[in-house]
Scaffold this motif. Structure first.
Motif, PDB file in Angstrom:
ATOM      1  N   ALA A   1     -11.472 -28.367  72.485  1.00 20.95           N
ATOM      2  CA  ALA A   1     -12.471 -27.840  73.417  1.00 20.95           C
ATOM      3  C   ALA A   1     -12.940 -26.459  72.957  1.00 20.95           C
ATOM      4  N   GLU A   2     -14.230 -26.265  72.956  1.00 26.03           N
ATOM      5  CA  GLU A   2     -14.782 -24.975  72.547  1.00 26.03           C
ATOM      6  C   GLU A   2     -14.827 -24.014  73.726  1.00 26.03           C
ATOM      7  N   THR A   3     -14.470 -22.773  73.468  1.00 33.22           N
ATOM      8  CA  THR A   3     -14.566 -21.697  74.443  1.00 33.22           C
ATOM      9  C   THR A   3     -15.501 -20.640  73.865  1.00 33.22           C
TER      10      THR A   3
ATOM     11  N   ALA B   1     -14.850 -17.637  73.027  1.00 32.59           N
ATOM     12  CA  ALA B   1     -14.171 -16.939  71.934  1.00 32.59           C
ATOM     13  C   ALA B   1     -14.153 -17.793  70.668  1.00 32.59           C
ATOM     14  N   ILE B   2     -13.906 -19.098  70.840  1.00 32.23           N
ATOM     15  CA  ILE B   2     -13.876 -19.992  69.674  1.00 32.23           C
ATOM     16  C   ILE B   2     -15.263 -20.130  69.067  1.00 32.23           C
ATOM     17  N   ARG B   3     -16.297 -20.222  69.922  1.00 31.70           N
ATOM     18  CA  ARG B   3     -17.661 -20.306  69.401  1.00 31.70           C
ATOM     19  C   ARG B   3     -18.033 -19.054  68.619  1.00 31.70           C
ATOM     20  N   ALA B   4     -17.552 -17.896  69.082  1.00 32.52           N
ATOM     21  CA  ALA B   4     -17.838 -16.648  68.373  1.00 32.52           C
ATOM     22  C   ALA B   4     -17.205 -16.660  66.984  1.00 32.52           C
ATOM     23  N   ILE B   5     -15.976 -17.182  66.870  1.00 36.08           N
ATOM     24  CA  ILE B   5     -15.313 -17.269  65.565  1.00 36.08           C
ATOM     25  C   ILE B   5     -16.064 -18.243  64.667  1.00 36.08           C
ATOM     26  N   ALA B   6     -16.489 -19.387  65.230  1.00 32.46           N
ATOM     27  CA  ALA B   6     -17.205 -20.389  64.436  1.00 32.46           C
ATOM     28  C   ALA B   6     -18.539 -19.857  63.927  1.00 32.46           C
ATOM     29  N   GLN B   7     -19.190 -19.034  64.741  1.00 36.49           N
ATOM     30  CA  GLN B   7     -20.458 -18.446  64.303  1.00 36.49           C
ATOM     31  C   GLN B   7     -20.244 -17.465  63.158  1.00 36.49           C
ATOM     32  N   LYS B   8     -19.137 -16.726  63.230  1.00 35.32           N
ATOM     33  CA  LYS B   8     -18.848 -15.746  62.179  1.00 35.32           C
ATOM     34  C   LYS B   8     -18.298 -16.422  60.932  1.00 35.32           C
ATOM     35  N   TYR B   9     -17.540 -17.506  61.133  1.00 36.42           N
ATOM     36  CA  TYR B   9     -16.927 -18.233  60.018  1.00 36.42           C
ATOM     37  C   TYR B   9     -17.348 -19.707  60.112  1.00 36.42           C
ATOM     38  N   PRO B  10     -18.507 -20.065  59.581  1.00 36.08           N
ATOM     39  CA  PRO B  10     -19.033 -21.433  59.707  1.00 36.08           C
ATOM     40  C   PRO B  10     -18.090 -22.510  59.181  1.00 36.08           C
ATOM     41  N   ALA B  11     -17.226 -22.160  58.238  1.00 39.87           N
ATOM     42  CA  ALA B  11     -16.302 -23.162  57.689  1.00 39.87           C
ATOM     43  C   ALA B  11     -15.296 -23.634  58.735  1.00 39.87           C
ATOM     44  N   LEU B  12     -15.163 -22.878  59.842  1.00 38.85           N
ATOM     45  CA  LEU B  12     -14.202 -23.228  60.886  1.00 38.85           C
ATOM     46  C   LEU B  12     -14.889 -23.872  62.082  1.00 38.85           C
ATOM     47  N   ASP B  13     -16.014 -24.512  61.837  1.00 35.85           N
ATOM     48  CA  ASP B  13     -16.701 -25.257  62.882  1.00 35.85           C
ATOM     49  C   ASP B  13     -15.848 -26.452  63.316  1.00 35.85           C
ATOM     50  N   ARG B  14     -15.953 -26.828  64.584  1.00 39.47           N
ATOM     51  CA  ARG B  14     -15.130 -27.918  65.132  1.00 39.47           C
ATOM     52  C   ARG B  14     -15.228 -29.198  64.306  1.00 39.47           C
ATOM     53  N   GLY B  15     -16.429 -29.475  63.770  1.00 42.85           N
ATOM     54  CA  GLY B  15     -16.610 -30.694  63.004  1.00 42.85           C
ATOM     55  C   GLY B  15     -15.826 -30.736  61.714  1.00 42.85           C
ATOM     56  N   ALA B  16     -15.326 -29.577  61.277  1.00 42.50           N
ATOM     57  CA  ALA B  16     -14.584 -29.528  60.016  1.00 42.50           C
ATOM     58  C   ALA B  16     -13.089 -29.783  60.204  1.00 42.50           C
ATOM     59  N   PHE B  17     -12.625 -29.826  61.447  1.00 42.16           N
ATOM     60  CA  PHE B  17     -11.186 -29.930  61.695  1.00 42.16           C
ATOM     61  C   PHE B  17     -10.691 -31.358  61.489  1.00 42.16           C
ATOM     62  N   ALA B  18      -9.635 -31.489  60.706  1.00 40.59           N
ATOM     63  CA  ALA B  18      -8.984 -32.788  60.534  1.00 40.59           C
ATOM     64  C   ALA B  18      -8.020 -33.074  61.674  1.00 40.59           C
ATOM     65  N   LEU B  19      -7.552 -32.008  62.339  1.00 38.32           N
ATOM     66  CA  LEU B  19      -6.697 -32.136  63.518  1.00 38.32           C
ATOM     67  C   LEU B  19      -7.245 -31.200  64.583  1.00 38.32           C
ATOM     68  N   ARG B  20      -7.555 -31.773  65.747  1.00 32.33           N
ATOM     69  CA  ARG B  20      -8.085 -30.981  66.860  1.00 32.33           C
ATOM     70  C   ARG B  20      -7.098 -31.027  68.012  1.00 32.33           C
ATOM     71  N   VAL B  21      -6.615 -29.869  68.411  1.00 31.25           N
ATOM     72  CA  VAL B  21      -5.674 -29.797  69.527  1.00 31.25           C
ATOM     73  C   VAL B  21      -5.797 -28.400  70.144  1.00 31.25           C
ATOM     74  N   ASP B  22      -5.817 -28.347  71.474  1.00 28.86           N
ATOM     75  CA  ASP B  22      -6.031 -27.069  72.152  1.00 28.86           C
ATOM     76  C   ASP B  22      -4.753 -26.257  72.332  1.00 28.86           C
ATOM     77  N   SER B  23      -3.610 -26.833  72.045  1.00 25.24           N
ATOM     78  CA  SER B  23      -2.349 -26.119  72.175  1.00 25.24           C
ATOM     79  C   SER B  23      -2.073 -25.287  70.922  1.00 25.24           C
ATOM     80  N   ASP B  24      -1.912 -23.981  71.094  1.00 23.77           N
ATOM     81  CA  ASP B  24      -1.580 -23.111  69.961  1.00 23.77           C
ATOM     82  C   ASP B  24      -0.236 -23.491  69.352  1.00 23.77           C
ATOM     83  N   VAL B  25       0.694 -23.909  70.202  1.00 23.96           N
ATOM     84  CA  VAL B  25       2.021 -24.288  69.717  1.00 23.96           C
ATOM     85  C   VAL B  25       1.939 -25.553  68.871  1.00 23.96           C
TER      86      VAL B  25
END
Length: 297
Positions: free
Chosen positions: A197-199, A201-225
């Motif tokens: 899920a995008e928040t 803060a996460i959207r701000a990071i993705a805008q600054k670092y396009p390589a970390l866009d949600r579509g690039a993730f091989a594993l998506r999970v909202d738990s930091d742990v």
């Protein structure tokens, strides 16, 4: 309204909302299911509205119930805060203190800190609420909160202890198999671990670092742990607190100059707790013990 319902009725209403069923609320409150049903019936009669629709699948809250939900939750959190306050004795470090912290802080950093705190104050009981959501201290859902954003509420005592640096990390076995990325663009050829899920803060990071866009993730999970566990397992490259990775020889930081995020770290409590010996002791201990983990303090 013919008469004011007792607190027990409101408590039952909050429990049914939270648990989603009469049986679940009965277990949580250590009551019988018929008693819970009578409480709900009494509250509906007193306020003149239907709170739950009875369906074959169980209870479904009505719009009226959802409108009353925040007030019921406030009553429950205030009652819990009252009991925690009543446990303490003036000037003594004893009783219960409820701490709110993120999953990573609560699992990776706090156990050792709380162990030492308990040894110093054996009459102290700790309740630990682990969530990435910011518990509202003004509603007394927690006594003390460790936050990665600056608290804005004026009725809080807040102390900035510095910032925790966050970077990209991977297990050395993964890097041996897939190679070490030399640039952010190289991350497109790697298995990335990120959020579902995008928040904001996460959207701000993705805008600054396009390589970390949600579509690039091989594993998506909202738990930091869960993300940290995946990094440790060698799944791929993910974001991790630098102090955590630095303590584990198998975790390697990649692209430290290209990607760094500083999480401001604050400790806050309600100003009404200034005179509480147990809350002040926990507040000061957390500030002191978290200092070695942070920078810029």
């Amino acid at each position: 309204m013919n008469s004011l319902p007792s607190w027990d009725v409101y408590r039952t209403f909050e429990a049914v909302l939270r648990e989603g069923s009469l049986s679940g609320a009965a277990r949580a409150l250590q009551l019988t299911q018929p008693s819970v049903a009578r409480h709900i019936d009494a509250l509906e009669k007193a306020i003149g509205v239907t709170l739950f629709m009875r369906t074959p699948r169980g209870l479904s809250p009505t719009d009226a119930a959802l409108e009353l939900k925040p007030f019921a939750e406030l009553l429950a959190s205030t009652s819990a805060a009252l009991l925690r306050t009543a446990e303490g004795r003036l000037g003594e470090v004893r009783g219960t203190v409820r701490i709110s912290a993120s999953e990573v802080v609560g699992i990776e950093h706090l156990p050792a800190i709380l162990t030492r705190l308990r040894r110093r104050h054996p009459a102290l009981t700790i309740e630990l609420s682990l969530s990435n959501a910011l518990d509202d201290l003004l509603q007394r859902k927690a006594d003390i909160a460790i936050r990665m954003v600056r608290p804005e509420q004026k009725a809080l005592v807040a102390k900035r202890i510095g910032f925790i640096q966050v970077g990209l990390h991977a297990h050395r076995d993964y890097l041996a198999r897939r190679g070490v990325p030399a640039s952010m663009d190289d991350l497109r050829d790697h298995d990335l671990i990120g959020y579902d899920a995008e928040t904001p803060a996460i959207r701000a990071i993705a805008q600054k670092y396009p390589a970390l866009d949600r579509g690039a993730f091989a594993l998506r999970v909202d738990s930091d742990v869960a993300q940290l566990s995946a990094i440790r397992a060698g799944f791929g490259v993910g974001i991790c607190q630098v102090p955590i990775a630095a303590s584990e020889s198998d975790l390697v930081r990649v692209l430290p100059r290209a990607f760094t995020v500083n999480l401001e770290t604050w400790i806050a409590m309600h100003e009404d707790l200034r005179s509480s010996a147990r809350c002040r002791a926990v507040f000061d201990a957390l500030a002191e013990e978290l200092m070695p983990l942070v920078q810029g303090n």
